[in-house]
Design a protein around this motif. Structure first.
Motif: not given
Length: 205
Positions: A1-24
């Motif tokens: 999978m590919k995530l269009h991403w920015s290091p400062r976007s709060p909405f992207v941060r939500k997704v990153m937290i979920v990725l870390y929480e799920t180990g994905m």
């Protein structure tokens, strides 16, 4: 999978937290994707006609957006339970996620208006944004005790990311002093490993 991403976007941060929480996190390629109002990003447009972050492109090239849809998909894929199964608990999580996302929407517009030269600012808009932010914080202060006893879920992620964005972009607003119970809960949110790993990176291009 590919995530269009920015290091400062709060909405992207939500997704990153979920990725870390799920180990994905290691299953997703992060693609740094600049977004600007005056310069449409054609690479992003090919995957998301709205030109918004985050956008998740699945292995079959189906693109998912926005953060709520992406987070729910990743949670379901991992079976992590960040969206509760119990109907009442799920409704509470979704309501809180809507409130957190809505606060972020207001803060993004608020910041955009504050960034204008003073002569171009609209005072009525600034006042309206301030009133909305104050109302949401007051509402969350009344829920702070319940937040502390709720199992970590997408509702808490959205609220926590919104409060973190308030710290990040509105450091001059003393929200913590006025909402001590909410501030205390947010400290526990910030201490969570997935949250600490997803802090905005001002050094990134």
């Amino acid at each position: 999978m590919k995530l269009h991403w920015s290091p400062r976007s709060p909405f992207v941060r939500k997704v990153m937290i979920v990725l870390y929480e799920t180990g994905m996190a290691e299953r997703v390629e992060l693609v740094r994707t600049p977004v600007a109002m005056d310069k449409p990003n054609l690479a992003l447009m090919a995957d998301n006609p709205l030109l918004k972050l985050p956008t998740l492109v699945l292995d079959d090239d189906v693109a998912l957006y926005d953060s709520r849809v992406i987070c729910a998909y990743l949670d379901q894929l991992a079976g992590a339970g960040l969206l509760p199964i119990d109907p009442q608990e799920r409704l509470t999580a979704e309501r809180r996620q809507a409130l957190g996302d809505g606060l972020l929407d207001v803060l993004l517009l608020y910041r955009q208006e504050r960034a204008k030269p003073p002569a171009r600012q609209t005072p009525a808009w600034l006042d309206a944004f301030a009133v909305k932010v104050s109302a949401v914080l007051a509402c969350l202060e009344t829920e702070a005790a319940a937040l502390r006893t709720t199992r970590f879920d997408l509702g808490l992620i959205a609220i926590g990311c919104a409060l973190s964005y308030l710290d990040y972009r509105f450091a001059d607003l003393p929200w913590r002093a006025r909402h001590p119970a909410l501030a205390a809960w947010h400290e526990t949110f910030r201490a969570r490993p997935s949250v600490a790993r997803s802090e905005p990176d001002d050094k990134a291009n």
